[in-house]
Design a protein around this motif. Structure first.
Motif, short mmCIF file in Angstrom:
data_model
loop_
_atom_site.label_atom_id
_atom_site.label_comp_id
_atom_site.label_asym_id
_atom_site.label_seq_id
_atom_site.Cartn_x
_atom_site.Cartn_y
_atom_site.Cartn_z
N ASN A 64 26.77 20.81 16.42
CA ASN A 64 27.50 21.91 15.82
C ASN A 64 28.97 21.54 15.66
N ILE A 65 29.58 22.02 14.59
CA ILE A 65 31.01 21.79 14.37
C ILE A 65 31.73 23.13 14.45
N GLU A 66 32.85 23.15 15.16
CA GLU A 66 33.75 24.30 15.29
C GLU A 66 33.09 25.44 16.06
N SER A 67 32.04 26.06 15.54
CA SER A 67 31.33 27.11 16.26
C SER A 67 29.96 27.29 15.63
N LYS A 68 29.09 27.99 16.33
CA LYS A 68 27.75 28.20 15.80
C LYS A 68 27.77 29.04 14.53
N THR A 69 28.73 29.95 14.44
CA THR A 69 28.78 30.84 13.27
C THR A 69 29.31 30.14 12.02
N SER A 70 29.92 28.99 12.17
CA SER A 70 30.52 28.31 11.02
C SER A 70 29.45 27.73 10.09
N LYS A 71 28.25 27.52 10.63
CA LYS A 71 27.16 26.90 9.86
C LYS A 71 27.57 25.52 9.32
N MET A 72 28.32 24.79 10.12
CA MET A 72 28.69 23.42 9.80
C MET A 72 28.12 22.50 10.87
N PHE A 73 27.56 21.39 10.45
CA PHE A 73 26.88 20.49 11.38
C PHE A 73 27.25 19.04 11.07
N ARG A 74 27.26 18.25 12.13
CA ARG A 74 27.32 16.79 11.98
C ARG A 74 25.90 16.27 12.08
N CYS A 75 25.54 15.36 11.20
CA CYS A 75 24.21 14.77 11.23
C CYS A 75 24.31 13.27 11.03
N VAL A 76 23.68 12.51 11.91
CA VAL A 76 23.56 11.07 11.75
C VAL A 76 22.10 10.76 11.44
#
Length: 789
Positions: free
Chosen positions: A604-616
């Motif tokens: 997760n990036i920033e917070s769960k509500t941001s709906k932004m993710f890092r993926c490798v």
């Protein structure tokens, strides 16, 4: 999702004790599969099938050497008839010591989960010691099932010391890398020389039955055959191998049978060449001439490297069976029979092969020789394709189009651009040299150089990975080092007579690969030094008043640590981001294959509500990249599983006890110094130190049955997964960073030439990122930015 690690066997009693937060890139690396790859040992039926197929792919070169070895050895005729004993003894023991003992029964076992070649050795070493020049190693990588790392035992302190010294020495890293690209360049050079010398030598036999045929006509026929050969490569190794194998088997039966006939008919006494004393007598009698003749002797084991480079197409046991029971007996009989013939007819040494063929068998032998010479080229062409694919995925070669020609075996590939260049080089070589003698001088340098490089890398494998007793390694180095350097020195003696050709090709290839990798590393370090931390990310989202638009966005970045500087540059120009945004890194591990179930890692990036993710997204260097739609569907499916497990684990942690909660790790991912190397906080902490779940996977059923997940929380998880799926259906946009790389104003003149001109030329004339990732043009958004390195 949680990682199901095999290393937890000894800690089962700790399950349920202390649960840790789940927000690292351990994501979705469970369900480890033990599926066998093409290079792994299979059942005997499959092994025999592969043994049959590999005869048609990897033995054409070494199997057609009898066409020209004696001619290249005795370029000025046979001065003493007993020299044939010495030459034959050298040929037989060269075949036994180098292709058979060294490669078939030692080197082939230094494969990288079934894949062979110079870069497979390099990646194998990189897996056990962090010698890669790109700092993208992660602790999670070692948990991929195909990594198969062994812990160095206490008595083997030598391997531990060697590992530490290699990891702390930049000179050692650069030296190993240079060896790898030198070996790669030589194999590619070999791929251009093998078709030229094999086909030309076979076609030259026409002049025996048609004396009026001039050399120019022979050259034109050779070029026509080469054009056809390179045109059929697109059909793939699988089809080519099955069609070629019967021809090569027939060729081996023919040359073996003719050899046996000549042995009985002319002089059975040549069998005394198995007594190595004749080698000593040969050198005593001829001195320097004996040494220079080694440049012709070494042609008997040309194509040996193809057995290793093409291993990804087959497996170890299939190569061992086919070499020991088919190739070695046939070519040995061929050389023995030719020596027996020359004992009676030494004046025919310059066209030994065709002169030794019984009259009625000439035309059948000629036709099969042409076919076998064409097939001989296939070995090194296939090897060149394989090794370029490996080097490309490890960031050591510009992007080229790689076509997987087999649905069953991922190692079978075809590269159109490389095929065209190799074919063009072959035509130029034949037109320029027109005879096999000068091409043979060039050929020998390639063969021996690659062998020496393989020996050096193999010794590192013996010390670091196999941990062989040093008293066994020393004689190995002395014996093979002496033999290979002796052969190389003889080949280099003919540098002016054609030996310069592979050196020129190698210099060009090493320059291309070195420049590409140098800028690739510098670019990675630039992004790492300008990384966007979590604090900066929060600040950007709050201060920029970002608007969310429908759909899913994939922002591609090479960084596996933190957020690329491309993102703040993007929202500065366009203050909109998609409802679901994923920062995607395509990472190739130093292993041939990564199971699909172990492919994705999330955070997760920033917070769960941001709906932004890092993926490798992790791939092996022999894995095929999916199409854009297949990749997106697979990634989103794994993301939904991650969302579910991450929520379950977080809730379980909160509901248990805060006394057992793991302390919060600093969210900054900027580099910090540990010892003598630069490492990254999120990548170097041990599982017990990170905020992850390292116990075996806890199912949602067991979690719910204990009363920890209520209906409201389950509904929340379902809604979040449905939201992601809805946004996926609205469309995916692929955001690519289009970074222009320039040398800094204070850079040296050489660096400016390398970065601003050579690299820019390569980048503009090879495939772009969207083509490599198979992304539809209408779904691409490119973000331009200038990097000064």
């Amino acid at each position: 999702m949680a990682l199901e690690s095999s290393k937890q066997a000894g800690t089962e009693e700790q399950v349920g004790a202390k649960l840790q937060r789940h927000d690292s890139l351990y994501g979705d690396a469970e369900k480890v599969s033990v599926a066998a790859h093409h290079g792994s040992e299979g059942n005997w039926v499959r092994t025999l099938r592969l043994a049959f197929q590999c005869i048609g792919v990897i033995y054409g070169d070494i199997g057609t050497s009898p066409l020209y070895v004696y001619e290249s050895t005795f370029t000025e005729g046979i001065s003493n008839i007993d020299d044939l004993y010495g030459a034959l003894s050298l040929i037989l023991y060269s075949l036994i010591l180098l292709p058979m003992i060294k490669y078939v029964f030692i080197v082939l076992y230094a494969n990288d989960n079934g894949d062979g070649g110079t870069f497979a050795l390099y990646s194998l070493i990189s897996r056990y010691a962090k010698v890669s020049l790109i700092p993208n190693q992660q602790a999670e990588d070692a948990m991929v099932s195909s990594y198969a790392l062994d812990t160095v035992s206490t008595p083997m302190r030598r391997a531990q010391r060697m590992k530490k010294s290699m990891e702390s020495s930049k000179a050692a890293k650069v030296a190993i890398f240079i060896l790898a690209i030198l070996g790669t360049a030589m194999v590619i050079s070999d791929g251009a020389l093998t078709p030229a010398i094999s086909v030309l030598s076979a076609v030259s036999g026409l002049q025996q039955k048609a004396p009026e045929l001039k050399q120019g006509h022979v050259v034109l026929i050779t070029i026509a055959i080469l054009v056809v050969l390179f045109s059929v490569q697109r059909f793939g190794t699988d089809k080519v191998g099955y069609s070629f194998a019967p021809i090569i088997i027939l060729w081996f039966l023919l040359i073996g049978g003719i050899g046996l006939y000549n042995l009985i008919s002319y002089d059975v006494g040549v069998l005394r060449a198995f007594y190595p004393k004749y080698i000593v007598d040969y050198f005593k009698r001829n001195g320097k001439n004996a040494w220079t003749s080694l440049g012709g002797i070494l042609l008997c084991f040309t194509g040996t490297e193809a057995m290793f480079a093409d291993l990804g197409h087959f497996n170890v046991r299939s190569v061992q069976l086919s070499f020991s029971f088919v190739l070695f007996p046939a070519v040995s009989l061929a050389y023995i029979g030719q020596a027996a013939f020359l004992r009676q007819h030494p004046e025919h040494v310059l066209d030994t092969f065709y002169r030794s063929v019984p009259g009625p068998l000439f035309w059948p032998t000629f036709i099969i020789a042409i076919c076998a010479a064409i097939i001989a080229s296939q070995a090194m062409i296939s090897g060149a394709f394989s090794i370029i694919q490996q080097s490309q995925t490890l960031g050591c070669f510009p992007r080229v189009k790689v076509i997987h020609t087999s649905k069953h075996y991922g190692g079978q590939v075809y590269i159109p651009e490389v095929n065209f260049v190799l074919g063009l080089l072959c035509v130029i070589i034949v037109l320029a040299f027109q005879t096999t003698t000068d091409i043979g001088h060039a050929y020998g340098i390639c063969v021996t150089f690659v062998m020496i490089i393989t020996t050096i890398l193999l010794v590192i494998v013996m010390l670091l990975i196999w941990r062989v007793n040093i008293w066994l390694i020393i004689p190995f180095c002395l014996i093979y080092g002496f033999i290979e350097v002796l052969f190389l020195s003889s080949a280099l003696y003919k540098f002016k007579e054609g030996g310069y050709l592979p050196i020129v090709i190698t210099i060009v290839l090493v320059t291309v690969m070195g420049v590409w990798h140098y800028v690739h590393v510098k670019k990675y370090w630039y992004e790492l030094e300008h990384i966007v931390t979590n604090e900066r990310m929060t600040e950007l989202i709050q201060t920029r008043d970002l608007k969310r638009i429908s759909g899913v966005g994939f922002l591609y970045t090479e960084l596996v640590q933190g957020i690329s500087p491309i993102f703040p540059h993007l929202i500065e120009k366009i203050p909109f981001v998609h409802s679901v945004l994923l920062f995607v890194s395509i990472k190739h591990l130093p292993v041939p294959h990564v199971e699909v179930t172990e492919r994705f890692l999330f955070r997760n990036i920033e917070s769960k509500t941001s709906k932004m993710f890092r993926c490798v997204a992790r791939y092996g260097y022999s894995d095929k990249l999916e199409g854009a739609k297949e990749f997106a569907d697979s990634l989103i499916a794994q993301l939904q599983s991650y969302i579910e497990e991450e929520s379950l684990i977080t809730n379980m942690q909160i509901q248990e006890t805060e006394a057992h909660a793991t302390s919060v790790v600093d969210s900054s991912t900027r580099p910090r110094k540990v010892g003598s190397s630069t490492v990254y906080v999120e990548e170097t902490l041990k599982p017990s130190e990170t905020m992850v779940l390292t116990q075996p996977r806890i199912s949602s059923h067991s979690a719910c049955s204990s009363g920890r997940i209520n209906e409201e929380q389950s509904h929340s998880i379902a809604e979040e997964k449905q939201f992601v799926q809805r946004e996926l259906q609205k469309g995916v946009v692929y955001i690519l960073g289009e970074a222009e790389i320039n040398a800094g104003p204070n850079s040296s003149f050489i660096k400016k030439i390398v970065v601003n001109y050579i690299y820019s030329f390569l980048r503009n004339n090879f495939r772009q990122g969207e083509k490599a990732f198979h992304i539809p043009r209408q779904q691409i958004l490119k973000v331009g930015m200038v990097y000064e390195i």
